[in-house]
Design a protein around this motif. Structure first.
Motif, PDB file in Angstrom:
ATOM      1  N   ARG A  58      11.113  20.201  16.482  1.00 14.18           N
ATOM      2  CA  ARG A  58      10.345  19.570  15.400  1.00 14.18           C
ATOM      3  C   ARG A  58       9.123  18.853  15.958  1.00 14.18           C
ATOM      4  O   ARG A  58       8.059  18.800  15.348  1.00 14.18           O
ATOM      5  CB  ARG A  58      11.233  18.593  14.627  1.00 14.18           C
ATOM      6  N   ASN A  59       9.247  18.282  17.156  1.00  9.06           N
ATOM      7  CA  ASN A  59       8.124  17.635  17.830  1.00  9.06           C
ATOM      8  C   ASN A  59       7.000  18.637  18.093  1.00  9.06           C
ATOM      9  O   ASN A  59       5.827  18.357  17.817  1.00  9.06           O
ATOM     10  CB  ASN A  59       8.635  17.017  19.140  1.00  9.06           C
ATOM     11  N   LEU A 119       5.316  19.464  14.713  1.00  3.25           N
ATOM     12  CA  LEU A 119       4.529  18.342  14.187  1.00  3.25           C
ATOM     13  C   LEU A 119       3.264  18.140  15.022  1.00  3.25           C
ATOM     14  O   LEU A 119       2.177  17.860  14.494  1.00  3.25           O
ATOM     15  CB  LEU A 119       5.387  17.069  14.178  1.00  3.25           C
ATOM     16  N   THR A 162      12.130   8.303  15.725  1.00  4.01           N
ATOM     17  CA  THR A 162      12.677   8.776  14.452  1.00  4.01           C
ATOM     18  C   THR A 162      12.931   7.594  13.528  1.00  4.01           C
ATOM     19  O   THR A 162      13.165   6.480  13.975  1.00  4.01           O
ATOM     20  CB  THR A 162      14.009   9.532  14.645  1.00  4.01           C
ATOM     21  N   ASP A 163      12.840   7.886  12.233  1.00  4.66           N
ATOM     22  CA  ASP A 163      13.197   6.902  11.213  1.00  4.66           C
ATOM     23  C   ASP A 163      14.242   7.594  10.348  1.00  4.66           C
ATOM     24  O   ASP A 163      13.912   8.520   9.616  1.00  4.66           O
ATOM     25  CB  ASP A 163      11.959   6.515  10.398  1.00  4.66           C
ATOM     26  N   ASP A 174      16.518  10.356   9.698  1.00  4.30           N
ATOM     27  CA  ASP A 174      16.549  11.705  10.257  1.00  4.30           C
ATOM     28  C   ASP A 174      15.156  12.252  10.530  1.00  4.30           C
ATOM     29  O   ASP A 174      14.998  13.362  11.033  1.00  4.30           O
ATOM     30  CB  ASP A 174      17.251  12.670   9.280  1.00  4.30           C
ATOM     31  N   GLU A 175      14.128  11.485  10.158  1.00  6.42           N
ATOM     32  CA  GLU A 175      12.770  12.024  10.241  1.00  6.42           C
ATOM     33  C   GLU A 175      12.092  11.689  11.558  1.00  6.42           C
ATOM     34  O   GLU A 175      12.165  10.562  12.035  1.00  6.42           O
ATOM     35  CB  GLU A 175      11.909  11.438   9.103  1.00  6.42           C
ATOM     36  N   LEU A 176      11.401  12.676  12.102  1.00  7.46           N
ATOM     37  CA  LEU A 176      10.568  12.461  13.273  1.00  7.46           C
ATOM     38  C   LEU A 176       9.230  11.872  12.807  1.00  7.46           C
ATOM     39  O   LEU A 176       8.542  12.466  11.980  1.00  7.46           O
ATOM     40  CB  LEU A 176      10.328  13.800  13.986  1.00  7.46           C
ATOM     41  N   VAL A 177       8.851  10.687  13.296  1.00  6.41           N
ATOM     42  CA  VAL A 177       7.632  10.041  12.796  1.00  6.41           C
ATOM     43  C   VAL A 177       6.579   9.778  13.873  1.00  6.41           C
ATOM     44  O   VAL A 177       5.464   9.364  13.559  1.00  6.41           O
ATOM     45  CB  VAL A 177       7.947   8.721  12.056  1.00  6.41           C
ATOM     46  N   ARG A 228       2.954  10.061  12.733  1.00 10.00           N
ATOM     47  CA  ARG A 228       2.763  10.927  11.571  1.00 10.00           C
ATOM     48  C   ARG A 228       1.782  10.257  10.611  1.00 10.00           C
ATOM     49  O   ARG A 228       1.936   9.079  10.285  1.00 10.00           O
ATOM     50  CB  ARG A 228       4.115  11.171  10.876  1.00 10.00           C
ATOM     51  N   ARG A 283       2.391   7.709   7.935  1.00 10.51           N
ATOM     52  CA  ARG A 283       2.901   6.408   8.349  1.00 10.51           C
ATOM     53  C   ARG A 283       1.786   5.481   8.804  1.00 10.51           C
ATOM     54  O   ARG A 283       2.032   4.411   9.324  1.00 10.51           O
ATOM     55  CB  ARG A 283       3.919   6.578   9.491  1.00 10.51           C
ATOM     56  N   GLU A 295       5.270   1.952  13.360  1.00  8.40           N
ATOM     57  CA  GLU A 295       5.584   3.122  14.174  1.00  8.40           C
ATOM     58  C   GLU A 295       4.766   3.116  15.470  1.00  8.40           C
ATOM     59  O   GLU A 295       5.282   3.405  16.552  1.00  8.40           O
ATOM     60  CB  GLU A 295       5.299   4.408  13.390  1.00  8.40           C
TER      61      GLU A 295
END
Lengths: 241, 243
Positions: B45-46, B49, B85-86, B88-91, B133, B136, B145
């Protein structure tokens, strides 16, 4: 291209300073090498908000400083205005305004000239989160080349960053802790009796962001709730109604 | 479930500390080879993104890939990823490459480096692919973040025993880094890249730099360093790399 050795020395020294008077001295010497005479380093508030809590370091004469800050000139000044629309440094003479119709802008520029500040070089500072600042140098900007402009840009970034750091670490207990311009704007609407959702509609921010601004202002001012925050912000002239 | 893989560090318990709670649900994950099964998805996912942010949004066309994954020559077993992460989300995230290994600074951006590194390359790492992200970063505030990542970066550098971190960024990042209380030294004169004034620089890694970034961002100290070997001070790492 090699970095200018003087600039490297100045950058190192700026970061060693623990108070603004040390930074002031270094800045005078550094800008003097480029033919500039004086400077101001400040944040830029939203419309209607007093600039004084945002000033980080002023090398202006007391008389001009009092006049400029006391009369809210920051909100009329085309140089300050232009900082919101560019990331690149510019000469004061490049700050556009309508010379015929925009009389307040013309008054600020004319008066500055009368105070011996006819020309200058302005470095806008864009901080994380959209806050806006400025490092403005007084002097003849027409004589500096592109290399010097880039060096002055670097110098301005370091000076502003170090002042901001000193400000954040010293003002933990200080009453006169500045709030950001956006926080000021939100607090003004709170003071006017608006709810978070109404403020969100007015400002175009999300409700979550509005609440976050209130909480941040509360944290900065060391207050206990929203009413307390507004009262303190007004009392210390951080917002005007 | 969080995963750490810090084989290089002695004492896994120590590293596990790096995975810490930041606010309600934010966590920093240290991901490095061999990547544990549970981290594989996060790392993937990184990459995706990163492609969205660095290529699609910031227009860094040189690293565009048809599979929409930003994976370059330096996403190797030598890289360490700090991923925020926040829930389950990668931020947000950042990547570190030891300066003794092939790295972005000394290849792609070597033209920006004219001076010497402040110390042996074995004492430094190249900090790249810093991002938060974009959704954010709204509003006029320093995103929590970013604050969490900055603190994690300095904490990680201290734990690894680095003396300095290098980065390449627009010059605006110099102001941001210095405002956090970090000491930052250019490695060369800035140059205009993709229309933006860009500079290579190094950040001093020190206990003071960590204390300063925590204080200026309002992040609590987590006591991690109490467990870490002490005594290493010196140049520190910069935090704000665009590349």
């Amino acid at each position: 291209m090699q970095v200018n050795a003087d600039l490297m020395t100045t950058i190192a020294k700026l970061q060693e300073q623990q108070d603004s008077s040390g930074i002031c001295e270094i800045m005078y010497r550094a800008i003097g090498n480029y033919g500039f005479e004086s400077f101001i380093i400040s944040g830029l508030p939203d419309r209607g908000v007093d600039v004084r809590p945002f000033v980080l370091l002023s090398g202006w004469s007391d008389e001009w400083y009092e006049r400029y800050t006391g009369l809210g000139y920051v909100h009329l000044d085309p140089v300050a205005r232009r900082c919101f629309s560019t990331t690149l440094p510019f000469d004061w003479s490049e700050a556009p305004y309508d010379h015929e119709a925009d009389l307040p802008a013309r008054r600020v520029m004319d008066e500055a000239r009368d105070f011996g500040m006819a020309d200058g070089f302005c470095v806008p500072i864009h901080m994380e989160g959209g806050m806006q600042g400025v490092v403005s140098l007084v002097g003849d900007a027409t004589q500096i080349d592109d290399k010097a402009r880039l060096e002055l840009h670097m110098l301005a970034l370091y000076a502003h960053g170090q002042l901001r750091f000193l400000n954040s670490s010293r003002s933990d207990r200080s009453i006169k802790r500045a709030i950001t311009s956006r926080e000021g704007e939100v607090l003004k609407w709170v003071a006017a009796g608006k709810t978070a959702s109404e403020i969100a509609d007015i400002t175009g921010l999300s409700q979550r962001t509005v609440n976050q601004h209130c909480e941040n202002a509360q944290k900065r001012l060391g207050t206990n709730n929203r009413v307390h925050t507004v009262v303190e912000a007004i009392r210390h002239k951080l917002i005007s109604l | 479930m969080i995963f750490t893989n810090i084989a290089r560090l002695e004492g896994r318990a120590l590293l596990r500390g790096v995975i810490k709670r930041l606010g309600a649900a934010m966590k920093v994950h240290v991901v490095r080879a061999p990547v544990e099964r549970c981290s594989i998805d996060l790392l993937e996912r990184n990459y995706r993104l990163r492609h969205t942010i660095f290529v699609d949004m910031q227009g860094w066309e040189a690293i565009r890939r048809p599979d929409q994954r930003d994976v370059d020559d330096f996403d190797t077993d030598d890289a360490t990823h700090l991923l925020l992460t926040d829930g389950d989300e990668l931020v947000g995230g950042s990547r570190f490459t030891p300066l003794e290994k092939p790295n972005l600074l000394q290849t792609v951006f070597s033209g920006l480096v004219q001076g010497n590194l402040p110390a042996s390359p074995s004492l430094g790492a190249d900090w790249t692919r810093f991002y938060v992200r974009p959704d954010r970063r709204e509003g006029r505030r320093r995103a929590p973040e970013s604050a969490a990542l900055f603190c994690a970066v300095m904490e990680y550098a201290l734990l690894e025993g680095y003396a300095f971190i290098t980065f390449v960024s627009t010059i605006y990042m110099l102001e941001h880094g210095v405002s956090l209380g970090w000491r930052i030294t250019p490695l060369g004169a800035p140059a205009i890249i993709d229309g933006k004034p860009t500079v290579a620089a190094w950040i001093e890694v020190s206990e003071e730099a960590l204390a300063n970034v925590r204080r200026s961002t309002g992040q609590p100290a987590l006591g991690l360093l109490d467990l870490a070997p002490t005594g290493r001070t010196g140049p520190a790492i910069p935090v704000l790399s665009r590349y």
